[in-house]
Enzyme design. Structure first.
Site, PDB file in Angstrom:
ATOM      1  N   LYS A  67       0.838  -1.202   0.000  1.00 17.09           N
ATOM      2  CA  LYS A  67       0.000   0.000   0.000  1.00 17.09           C
ATOM      3  C   LYS A  67       0.871   1.248   0.000  1.00 17.09           C
ATOM      4  O   LYS A  67       2.075   1.189   0.228  1.00 17.09           O
ATOM      5  CB  LYS A  67      -0.923  -0.005   1.221  1.00 17.09           C
ATOM      6  CG  LYS A  67      -0.195   0.057   2.550  1.00 17.09           C
ATOM      7  CD  LYS A  67      -1.162   0.050   3.720  1.00 17.09           C
ATOM      8  CE  LYS A  67      -0.411   0.141   5.052  1.00 17.09           C
ATOM      9  NZ  LYS A  67      -1.324   0.252   6.201  1.00 17.09           N
ATOM     10  N   ARG A 112       2.150 -10.517   7.791  1.00 14.48           N
ATOM     11  CA  ARG A 112       1.883  -9.372   6.915  1.00 14.48           C
ATOM     12  C   ARG A 112       2.947  -8.289   7.104  1.00 14.48           C
ATOM     13  O   ARG A 112       2.666  -7.204   7.600  1.00 14.48           O
ATOM     14  CB  ARG A 112       0.523  -8.756   7.232  1.00 14.48           C
ATOM     15  CG  ARG A 112      -0.687  -9.631   7.075  1.00 14.48           C
ATOM     16  CD  ARG A 112      -1.980  -8.786   7.102  1.00 14.48           C
ATOM     17  NE  ARG A 112      -2.012  -7.821   8.180  1.00 14.48           N
ATOM     18  CZ  ARG A 112      -2.600  -7.989   9.365  1.00 14.48           C
ATOM     19  NH1 ARG A 112      -3.196  -9.146   9.639  1.00 14.48           N
ATOM     20  NH2 ARG A 112      -2.591  -7.042  10.258  1.00 14.48           N
ATOM     21  N   CYS A 147      12.881  24.811   1.550  1.00 10.52           N
ATOM     22  CA  CYS A 147      11.925  25.462   0.646  1.00 10.52           C
ATOM     23  C   CYS A 147      11.103  24.397  -0.077  1.00 10.52           C
ATOM     24  O   CYS A 147      11.334  23.200   0.079  1.00 10.52           O
ATOM     25  CB  CYS A 147      12.664  26.339  -0.355  1.00 10.52           C
ATOM     26  SG  CYS A 147      13.871  27.464   0.366  1.00 10.52           S
TER      27      CYS A 147
END
Length: 381
Positions: free
Chosen positions: A39, A222, A313
């Protein structure tokens, strides 16, 4: 004309061989089948290239968060079983079934929605039942699991492949919460035995469970962040020979001498104590490099640790080489990875930024091109 992205000096380099090594180490350590969690763009490593490599290495299952991620994998030709672990909306159910994605069912109401979609399509749905053992996120509470399991077993159109929960504190090997969650989960699973029904695939262990709690390995593990060679928490023990898979590099784009007393970057929050040499690096928070590293982070230039100075930045930041430091335009700069005899791990970056490695990795966005080594075939993105 070449792709302008291919010319960008800032790049992520992903070692697919390291991911394969970590998969093998996890298999050897647990002796269990593995659901590789890909994911969030495979934790910043690249959804499709990582999934292809895991499939080629024989991973038993993949896990994603959203149906869109599962569909992207199917469209890329990935055929290994894929579980979508996030909560679903009823109108999404037909998409799961059409793309042969396994569905997390987290309530009787969700079960009915999936069942109706499957019946309408005339195709059974493969589901995993989600039990809440303490996360209070999604899933039926473990103490209310009996009617949920009974309803799922009675469904004509839902095939129960798995039952699972998620560990909240397994990153810390000393936390007592994991034992409580395991007890609650096993009690919920026991309803299958009481009903005389076959036990589905039980899975509970995330990366922390894999590293620290063998009793949670059950029928399948998992691993997420551990698959990418990163420890989930400072309290975690390096119980496996994991190899980091991701490196982040850029190059010097500008060199200047900053006079003593002069300020650097927005807000004038950092001032040079003496005349010093400062270089500019073309990556910023617009790429996912955290602004929280302003005047706190480090990079490697010519194998030497150098501090980030001033505020980061959107597209650039500055690094102090000191009064005698040397660098030239286009010299390589390492933000995560190794240069010379020095290394910067993502865990150290996260600590400096006051966050966790998961956020650093998943925050590195698609503005940064990714290069892949150690896979078949070689891929670039």
């Amino acid at each position: 004309m070449s792709d302008p992205l291919s010319q960008r000096p800032t790049r992520i380099r992903v070692d697919l061989g390291a991911i394969g090594h970590n998969l093998d180490a996890i298999r050897a350590h647990t002796g269990r089948p593995v659901m590789g969690i890909v994911k969030a763009n495979a934790y910043g490593h690249g959804l499709v290239p990582v999934a292809r490599h895991l499939e080629a290495r024989g991973v038993e299952q993949l896990g994603v968060a959203f149906v869109e991620e599962g569909i992207a994998l199917r469209r890329a030709g990935i055929r290994v079983p894929i579980l979508v672990m996030g909560g679903i909306f009823g109108r999404q159910a037909p998409e799961f079934i059409a793309h042969e994605l396994e569905i997390t069912v987290s309530s009787i109401d969700k079960l009915r929605q999936v069942e109706a979609a499957a019946e309408q399509l005339g195709r059974p749905a493969t589901v995993h039942l989600k039990i809440d053992t303490g996360m209070e996120r999604i899933g039926v509470h473990s103490y209310s699991a009996a009617p949920f399991i009974e309803a799922a077993l009675a469904s004509r159109w839902c095939r129960i492949k798995g039952i699972y929960s998620h560990l909240a504190c397994a990153d810390d090997p000393g936390h007592p919460m994991t034992a409580r969650q395991l007890e609650r989960f096993l009690e919920a699973c026991a309803h299958f035995e009481r009903l005389g029904a076959p036990m589905p695939l039980r899975h509970l262990a995330n990366s922390g469970g894999v590293l620290h709690f063998p009793e949670t390995w059950l029928d399948l593990v998992r691993p997420g962040i551990a698959l990418y060679g990163v420890l989930p928490d400072p309290a975690s023990r390096p119980a496996l020979p994991l190899r980091p898979a991701l490196a982040l590099h850029s190059r010097v784009v500008y060199f200047k001498v900053v006079r003593a007393g002069a300020s650097v970057s927005y807000g004038a929050s950092w001032h040079a104590a003496t005349d010093t040499r400062v270089v500019t690096i073309p990556i910023g928070y617009g790429d996912g490099w955290p602004r929280a590293l302003s005047s706190r982070g480090e990079v490697l230039v010519r194998g030497i640790r150098r501090p980030i100075v001033g505020r980061i930045c959107m597209d650039q930041f500055m690094v102090d080489l000191g009064p005698q430091g040397t660098a030239y335009n286009e010299d390589e700069v390492v933000l995560i990875g190794t240069q010379g005899g020095e290394s910067i791990r993502v865990e150290a970056v996260a600590k400096a930024a006051g966050t966790i490695p998961y956020e650093i990795l998943t925050g590195l966005n698609e503005r940064i091109p990714r290069e892949y080594t150690g896979g078949e075939p070689a891929m670039a993105g």
